[in-house]
Design a protein around this motif. Sequence first.
Motif, PDB file in Angstrom:
ATOM      1  N   LEU A  29       0.890  -1.295  -0.009  1.00 27.68           N
ATOM      2  CA  LEU A  29       0.035  -0.100   0.058  1.00 27.68           C
ATOM      3  C   LEU A  29       0.831   1.316   0.084  1.00 27.68           C
ATOM      4  N   LEU A  30       1.975   1.331   0.889  1.00 26.95           N
ATOM      5  CA  LEU A  30       2.776   2.184   0.853  1.00 26.95           C
ATOM      6  C   LEU A  30       3.578   2.476  -0.381  1.00 26.95           C
ATOM      7  N   THR A  31       3.928   1.329  -0.815  1.00 27.03           N
ATOM      8  CA  THR A  31       4.736   1.459  -2.284  1.00 27.03           C
ATOM      9  C   THR A  31       4.059   1.945  -3.244  1.00 27.03           C
ATOM     10  N   PHE A  32       2.593   1.470  -3.405  1.00 21.79           N
ATOM     11  CA  PHE A  32       1.548   2.173  -4.225  1.00 21.79           C
ATOM     12  C   PHE A  32       1.452   3.667  -4.364  1.00 21.79           C
ATOM     13  N   VAL A  33       1.171   4.044  -3.011  1.00 21.21           N
ATOM     14  CA  VAL A  33       1.047   5.503  -2.763  1.00 21.21           C
ATOM     15  C   VAL A  33       2.329   6.475  -3.203  1.00 21.21           C
ATOM     16  N   PHE A  47      11.065   0.956  -3.566  1.00 22.23           N
ATOM     17  CA  PHE A  47       9.967   1.140  -2.543  1.00 22.23           C
ATOM     18  C   PHE A  47       9.863  -0.115  -1.606  1.00 22.23           C
ATOM     19  N   PRO A  48       9.279  -1.313  -2.011  1.00 17.50           N
ATOM     20  CA  PRO A  48       9.057  -2.418  -1.175  1.00 17.50           C
ATOM     21  C   PRO A  48      10.260  -2.770  -0.012  1.00 17.50           C
ATOM     22  N   THR A  53      11.931  -2.630   5.390  1.00 13.21           N
ATOM     23  CA  THR A  53      12.878  -2.474   6.348  1.00 13.21           C
ATOM     24  C   THR A  53      12.520  -1.445   7.425  1.00 13.21           C
ATOM     25  N   GLY A  54      11.498  -0.919   7.429  1.00 19.00           N
ATOM     26  CA  GLY A  54      10.922   0.060   8.418  1.00 19.00           C
ATOM     27  C   GLY A  54       9.538  -0.577   9.034  1.00 19.00           C
TER      28      GLY A  54
END
Length: 242
Positions: A29-33, A47-48, A53-54
């Motif tokens: 989801l974060l990668t897409f945004v 991005f993934p 890692t976070g």
Amino acid sequence: MLREMSATYGRSSLGYLWAILEPVAGIFLLTFVFSLAFRSPSLGTSFPLFFATGILPFMAYMDVSNKMSVALRYSKQLLFYPGVTYTDALIARFLLNAITSIMIAVILLPLIIIFYDLNVIIDMKAIAWGYMLAFALGAGIGTLNCFLLSVLPIWERAWAVLNRPLFLVSGVIVLFDTVPLPYRDWMWWNPLTHPIGLVRKGIYSTYDATYVSSVYVLAVSGVTLALGLLLLRRYHRDIINF
């Protein structure tokens, strides 16, 4: 631990699969945004991998601390047996969630690296130490909250409110080094920033993470753990019989 496994992962047909799907959903989801707004993450090209890692050490801390904080509540009936103590409940929850978090990292990180064909030089020592700090912090905060949630019901809601911005101020989405001053100095005092930075150092060989202080995280973990154990030792019978 077997009881905790059946109670936590045995109720759903997905079981342990859900423990893996939850961080996967967050990562992508974060990668897409963020891929819509930026060409590359703050560190590296993937991005993934950056978000993994976070998110993974963040969730390791959250799972351990949240599950340990309600250990007495969910094991209350067992604690009436003379052979079962409050430390048994705490240790069982710590071990189960720590092992689960390690399993998730061992599965997801290599999958992302292989799937996206990333050239990564891994420092296992840094990653392992980062996870140890996350677990230590989770154990300390979870043990202290185990007492506070038992004697102060309002603390559960207050802690939930305090935890809401934690995802944003722990370096999960934004790299610590890119945060402008003076906010970066304030962010340093968040102990969760340090294990996340250490895990990233273990994945990205060019990342220095000079701001990481293991001593600070261990000090916070040790103080909260010792205080939580002292309070539980004094009041655990009153909490169980309440």
